[in-house]
Design an enzyme around this catalytic site. Structure first.
Site, mmCIF file in Angstrom:
data_model
loop_
_atom_site.group_PDB
_atom_site.id
_atom_site.type_symbol
_atom_site.label_atom_id
_atom_site.label_comp_id
_atom_site.label_asym_id
_atom_site.label_seq_id
_atom_site.Cartn_x
_atom_site.Cartn_y
_atom_site.Cartn_z
ATOM 1 C CB THR A 1 -0.950 0.006 1.210
ATOM 2 O OG1 THR A 1 -1.836 -1.107 1.116
ATOM 3 C CG2 THR A 1 -1.753 1.292 1.271
ATOM 4 C CB SER B 1 -7.154 -2.341 -5.137
ATOM 5 O OG SER B 1 -6.556 -2.873 -3.970
ATOM 6 C CB THR B 2 -2.450 -1.552 -2.845
ATOM 7 O OG1 THR B 2 -2.384 -0.177 -2.489
ATOM 8 C CG2 THR B 2 -1.075 -2.196 -2.654
ATOM 9 C CG ASN B 3 -4.818 -5.811 -2.588
ATOM 10 O OD1 ASN B 3 -3.824 -5.310 -2.061
ATOM 11 N ND2 ASN B 3 -5.902 -6.151 -1.900
ATOM 12 C CB THR C 1 35.438 -38.317 -12.345
ATOM 13 O OG1 THR C 1 36.283 -39.453 -12.309
ATOM 14 C CG2 THR C 1 35.076 -38.010 -13.798
ATOM 15 C CB SER D 1 48.733 -12.976 2.317
ATOM 16 O OG SER D 1 49.076 -13.195 3.663
ATOM 17 C CB SER D 2 47.985 -8.835 5.988
ATOM 18 O OG SER D 2 47.606 -9.891 6.855
ATOM 19 C CE LYS E 1 47.580 -17.643 0.260
ATOM 20 N NZ LYS E 1 46.227 -17.100 0.052
#
Length: 465
Positions: free
Chosen positions: A102, A141-143, A188, A319-320, A325
């Site tokens: 609504t 209507s909103t609906n 696989t 990486s820190s 990396k």
């Protein structure tokens, strides 16, 4: 106080910003629903769809003799301005609200009414000359207006998603052509299987995603059936005879989509099945896309202690603490988008199931999840294509070396030396570290000429006699 105007509704008076084109009911929704942080303006296609629905409605009302021409023209022009996107900022309410939409419907009604009032030479809020309810929302209507706008927005958004997906398919297909001569081992259960080409692997990525373009388009086709004219519960109360069919016809003409009126408006009003099936198509796409990203991360793993068959573009330090990396950050972020899409699909399922009697009040969260999924997938597909797929390169020597050292190529010997002998050769090769080739020659199971032909990786890429 001079920066506000007073408007009133069922609950009384409320102050609305003087410059705002929305009105009192939108203002209440702003104050009541601070939930997701995403407003209607986050999805301009939805606002455009609301404008299209309201334009079709006012045209239908005029054609049925319910509105004078001057008022019709003003409201129609106001709808055009909403459709153009110039008033997106006037739709500030949260995508998730109570009230079965609504607030969304009234947001559109109020904005269109106030634009029309200006065109007619009246101040904002002077609703006796153009009312959000009596004129803009006439015969609706909103609906019926709200779900129709959702469906129209989804038709637009699906076109966008299908286009992004087609671009991603093309990028994988181009890599398939580029890698057509790169021999590698297929696997696989993460174990060596039989040889293939890297091109075949990437062409398979393209093919599996391409299937989903038609799935999305077919499922989106369900959105062309709308319930305009149903008004509150599908009986058409307060809508004139012939309104439903004529409004659908006008909406089709205005929007360019083949909109039709639902054959049973009482059934169509609470029904959310089209959302469920479209959301499931996005989930299917997300599952496939995530699997592909898993494969890309595996194939690029290493570089010294993994598969290292392909190189992904280096996008940022990984990486820190570990120098040098580089992580597969693009497939990783796409994986996470896919998880979000899959989770949102479950929300759509619960929201659709929550319908009761003649209405489903959960359409706000249902539509928000689908809109969000489309936006996420579009962004993820662009990111994967632009920042990953187009820059992938093959480690040709690594791929070929794995084939030559693989025990899996013994599978090709089954038709020549039998399953039992092939099994024994594989077992011995695994235990001793020797090659399949040397063991077959040593045990005189085949001649060198025969073996060279059969174990040529190129002869194992397709069926042959």
């Amino acid at each position: 106080m001079n920066n506000f105007r007073k408007e009133s509704d069922l609950l009384g008076e409320l102050q609305v910003p003087e410059g705002a084109y929305y009105g009192v009911q939108t203002q209440r929704a702003i104050e009541n629903f601070k939930i997701s942080g995403q407003t209607l303006s986050s999805y301009p296609e939805f606002i455009r769809a609301l404008g299209l629905v309201k334009k079709a409605a006012v045209k239908t009302n005029y054609e049925l003799g319910l509105l004078p021409e001057k008022l019709y023209q003003a409201i129609s022009q106001a709808c055009d301005k909403v459709i153009s996107g110039d008033y997106d900022a006037e739709f500030p309410i949260d995508m998730i609200q109570g009230g079965a939409g609504t607030s969304v419907n009234m947001n559109a009604n109020e904005v269109i009414a106030n634009i029309a009032l200006e065109l007619l030479g009246h101040p904002k809020g002077d609703y006796q000359h153009c009312s959000p309810n009596d004129h803009v929302n006439l015969s609706q209507s909103t609906n019926d207006a709200y779900p129709t706008a959702i469906k129209l927005a989804l038709l637009q958004l699906n076109e966008k998603l299908a286009k992004k997906l087609a671009f991603a398919v093309d990028s994988f297909r181009e890599k398939g052509k580029e890698f057509a001569d790169v021999i590698k081992m297929g696997r696989t259960q993460l174990q060596d299987a039989v040889p293939m080409t890297l091109g075949q692997e990437f062409e398979a990525f393209a093919a599996t995603l391409e299937e989903d373009i038609s799935k999305l388009n077919n499922n989106a086709g369900l959105f062309v059936e709308v319930n305009m004219g149903a008004t509150a519960i599908g009986t058409g109360l307060n809508a004139p005879v012939g309104y439903a069919v004529l409004c659908a016809r006008n909406l089709a003409q205005i929007s360019g989509y083949p909109i039709v009126s639902a054959p049973n408006l009482v059934e169509a009003t609470p029904d959310t099945g089209s959302y469920v099936i479209y959301s499931s198509a996005m989930k299917r796409l997300a599952v496939k896309l995530s699997k592909i990203c898993n494969d890309l991360r595996l194939l690029s793993s290493g570089p010294r202690a993994g598969f290292f068959e392909i190189n992904l573009p280096a996008m940022q330090p990984g990486s820190s603490i570990m120098p040098g990396k580089v992580n597969p950050v693009i497939p990783e972020v796409v994986n996470q988008v896919c998880y979000k899409v899959i989770g949102n699909d479950l929300t759509v399922t619960f929201a659709a199931e929550a319908g009761q009697l003649q209405l489903n009040v959960m359409e706000p969260v249902l539509s928000h999840c689908i809109f969000e999924n489309i936006e996420f997938l579009c962004n993820a597909l662009d990111t994967l294509r632009e920042k990953c797929v187009v820059g992938i390169t093959a480690n040709r020597e690594v791929c070929l070396a794995m084939v030559r050292n693989s025990i899996g190529i013994v599978t090709a010997l089954n038709p020549y030396i039998g399953y039992k002998n092939s099994t024994q050769i594989a077992k011995t090769a695994l235990e001793t570290g020797r090659s399949v080739y040397d063991l077959v020659i040593e045990q005189k199971l085949m001649s060198q000429e025969e073996l060279d032909y059969v174990l040529d990786p190129k002869n194992m890429l397709k069926p042959h006699n």
